[in-house]
Design an enzyme around this catalytic site. Structure first.
Site, PDB file in Angstrom:
ATOM      1  N   PRO A  86       0.791  -1.221   0.000  1.00 49.90           N
ATOM      2  CA  PRO A  86       0.000   0.000   0.000  1.00 49.90           C
ATOM      3  C   PRO A  86       0.831   1.282   0.000  1.00 49.90           C
ATOM      4  O   PRO A  86       1.873   1.368   0.649  1.00 49.90           O
ATOM      5  CB  PRO A  86      -0.836  -0.100   1.276  1.00 49.90           C
ATOM      6  CG  PRO A  86      -0.296  -1.221   2.058  1.00 49.90           C
ATOM      7  CD  PRO A  86       0.528  -2.060   1.169  1.00 49.90           C
ATOM      8  N   ASN A  87       0.334   2.231  -0.758  1.00 48.30           N
ATOM      9  CA  ASN A  87       0.853   3.596  -0.867  1.00 48.30           C
ATOM     10  C   ASN A  87       2.158   3.704  -1.635  1.00 48.30           C
ATOM     11  O   ASN A  87       2.644   4.815  -1.860  1.00 48.30           O
ATOM     12  CB  ASN A  87       0.986   4.252   0.518  1.00 48.30           C
ATOM     13  CG  ASN A  87      -0.343   4.348   1.216  1.00 48.30           C
ATOM     14  OD1 ASN A  87      -1.317   4.826   0.647  1.00 48.30           O
ATOM     15  ND2 ASN A  87      -0.412   3.851   2.433  1.00 48.30           N
ATOM     16  N   ARG A 113       5.297  10.911  -2.077  1.00 47.23           N
ATOM     17  CA  ARG A 113       5.017  10.591  -0.679  1.00 47.23           C
ATOM     18  C   ARG A 113       6.271  10.741   0.184  1.00 47.23           C
ATOM     19  O   ARG A 113       7.248  10.036  -0.010  1.00 47.23           O
ATOM     20  CB  ARG A 113       4.510   9.153  -0.601  1.00 47.23           C
ATOM     21  CG  ARG A 113       4.253   8.672   0.790  1.00 47.23           C
ATOM     22  CD  ARG A 113       3.860   7.207   0.782  1.00 47.23           C
ATOM     23  NE  ARG A 113       3.686   6.767   2.151  1.00 47.23           N
ATOM     24  CZ  ARG A 113       4.044   5.590   2.599  1.00 47.23           C
ATOM     25  NH1 ARG A 113       4.572   4.708   1.778  1.00 47.23           N
ATOM     26  NH2 ARG A 113       3.863   5.275   3.851  1.00 47.23           N
ATOM     27  N   TYR A 134      11.393   8.615   1.755  1.00 44.14           N
ATOM     28  CA  TYR A 134      11.378   7.631   0.674  1.00 44.14           C
ATOM     29  C   TYR A 134      12.097   8.079  -0.596  1.00 44.14           C
ATOM     30  O   TYR A 134      12.217   7.299  -1.534  1.00 44.14           O
ATOM     31  CB  TYR A 134       9.935   7.247   0.339  1.00 44.14           C
ATOM     32  CG  TYR A 134       9.215   6.646   1.519  1.00 44.14           C
ATOM     33  CD1 TYR A 134       9.547   5.383   1.982  1.00 44.14           C
ATOM     34  CD2 TYR A 134       8.219   7.349   2.194  1.00 44.14           C
ATOM     35  CE1 TYR A 134       8.907   4.827   3.083  1.00 44.14           C
ATOM     36  CE2 TYR A 134       7.571   6.804   3.292  1.00 44.14           C
ATOM     37  CZ  TYR A 134       7.926   5.552   3.728  1.00 44.14           C
ATOM     38  OH  TYR A 134       7.290   5.005   4.817  1.00 44.14           O
ATOM     39  N   ASN A 185       8.031  -5.634  -1.129  1.00 45.40           N
ATOM     40  CA  ASN A 185       8.016  -4.510  -0.203  1.00 45.40           C
ATOM     41  C   ASN A 185       6.592  -4.489   0.337  1.00 45.40           C
ATOM     42  O   ASN A 185       5.686  -3.956  -0.298  1.00 45.40           O
ATOM     43  CB  ASN A 185       8.357  -3.194  -0.880  1.00 45.40           C
ATOM     44  CG  ASN A 185       8.415  -2.045   0.114  1.00 45.40           C
ATOM     45  OD1 ASN A 185       7.839  -2.114   1.189  1.00 45.40           O
ATOM     46  ND2 ASN A 185       9.100  -0.972  -0.259  1.00 45.40           N
ATOM     47  N   ALA A 207       2.862  -1.275   4.628  1.00 38.09           N
ATOM     48  CA  ALA A 207       2.094  -1.387   5.873  1.00 38.09           C
ATOM     49  C   ALA A 207       1.623  -2.807   6.179  1.00 38.09           C
ATOM     50  O   ALA A 207       1.291  -3.099   7.324  1.00 38.09           O
ATOM     51  CB  ALA A 207       0.897  -0.438   5.835  1.00 38.09           C
ATOM     52  N   GLU A 211      12.591  -9.541   1.267  1.00 38.01           N
ATOM     53  CA  GLU A 211      11.782  -8.407   1.751  1.00 38.01           C
ATOM     54  C   GLU A 211      12.625  -7.137   1.606  1.00 38.01           C
ATOM     55  O   GLU A 211      13.792  -7.108   2.016  1.00 38.01           O
ATOM     56  CB  GLU A 211      11.428  -8.647   3.215  1.00 38.01           C
ATOM     57  CG  GLU A 211      10.611  -7.562   3.854  1.00 38.01           C
ATOM     58  CD  GLU A 211      10.314  -7.854   5.326  1.00 38.01           C
ATOM     59  OE1 GLU A 211       9.488  -7.128   5.888  1.00 38.01           O
ATOM     60  OE2 GLU A 211      10.913  -8.798   5.901  1.00 38.01           O
ATOM     61  N   HIS A 260      12.713  -2.839   2.115  1.00 35.66           N
ATOM     62  CA  HIS A 260      12.164  -1.589   2.659  1.00 35.66           C
ATOM     63  C   HIS A 260      13.079  -0.458   2.216  1.00 35.66           C
ATOM     64  O   HIS A 260      14.302  -0.543   2.379  1.00 35.66           O
ATOM     65  CB  HIS A 260      12.087  -1.637   4.185  1.00 35.66           C
ATOM     66  CG  HIS A 260      11.152  -2.685   4.685  1.00 35.66           C
ATOM     67  ND1 HIS A 260       9.792  -2.486   4.738  1.00 35.66           N
ATOM     68  CD2 HIS A 260      11.382  -3.950   5.110  1.00 35.66           C
ATOM     69  CE1 HIS A 260       9.224  -3.584   5.193  1.00 35.66           C
ATOM     70  NE2 HIS A 260      10.163  -4.492   5.420  1.00 35.66           N
ATOM     71  N   ARG A 313      13.612   4.217  12.174  1.00 34.79           N
ATOM     72  CA  ARG A 313      12.440   5.084  12.107  1.00 34.79           C
ATOM     73  C   ARG A 313      11.979   5.457  13.503  1.00 34.79           C
ATOM     74  O   ARG A 313      12.166   4.704  14.464  1.00 34.79           O
ATOM     75  CB  ARG A 313      11.302   4.405  11.339  1.00 34.79           C
ATOM     76  CG  ARG A 313      11.600   4.085   9.881  1.00 34.79           C
ATOM     77  CD  ARG A 313      11.629   5.300   8.985  1.00 34.79           C
ATOM     78  NE  ARG A 313      10.352   5.954   8.897  1.00 34.79           N
ATOM     79  CZ  ARG A 313       9.398   5.645   8.018  1.00 34.79           C
ATOM     80  NH1 ARG A 313       9.591   4.676   7.148  1.00 34.79           N
ATOM     81  NH2 ARG A 313       8.268   6.302   8.006  1.00 34.79           N
TER      82      ARG A 313
END
Length: 144
Positions: free
Chosen positions: A11-12, A19, A24, A75, A78, A99, A101, A108
């Site tokens: 998502p997103n 964004r 990012y 990726n 969320a 995976e 990110h 973070r």
């Protein structure tokens, strides 16, 4: 072709480049797809590149590709934190899974971002190397 690498985006991520660029970066999802294709082409692999905001669609895609792929790059965005259906689907695949990110989730501010449940089902994780992490994941899978 040497095989297909499925690249899944949660998502997103369709809004990359717009964004939160301080987190990012300015690279778009289309830029990332081009990077992945270039890495795959160099080794004779194909890329199947997808993005969804729907957990059900992500699960369907993983189930469809659970057999016969050269690998999966995901990726989960969320879905990383509460996407148990995604986790369960990944446990069913017969190929390596990486995976990715874009940001370093361990640095973070929000503590909940550090605990990705998806890591339980993957071969390895790349975090914090920006969009380059995708290309590195494809390179790894193509070299297996």
């Amino acid at each position: 072709m040497a095989g297909t690498i499925l690249v899944l985006n949660g998502p997103n991520l369709n809004l990359l480049g717009e964004r939160e660029p301080a987190i990012y970066g300015s690279t778009t999802l289309a830029d990332i797809e081009a990077m992945c294709r270039a890495e795959a082409d160099a080794t004779g692999h194909a890329i199947d590149f997808r993005q969804t905001n729907s957990e059900a669609e992500m699960v369907d895609w993983i189930q469809q590709g659970r057999k016969g792929l050269a690998g999966i790059v995901i990726n989960p965005a969320a879905f990383s934190y509460a996407g148990y259906p995604v986790l369960d689907a990944l446990k069913l695949v017969d190929c390596p899974v990486v995976e990715v990110h874009i940001s370093n989730i361990h640095r973070r501010e929000e503590d909940w971002r550090k605990d990705t449940i998806i890591s339980q089902a993957v071969t390895g994780t790349i975090s914090g190397l920006g969009a380059t992490g995708y290309a590195l994941a494809v390179r790894y899978l193509a070299g297996r």
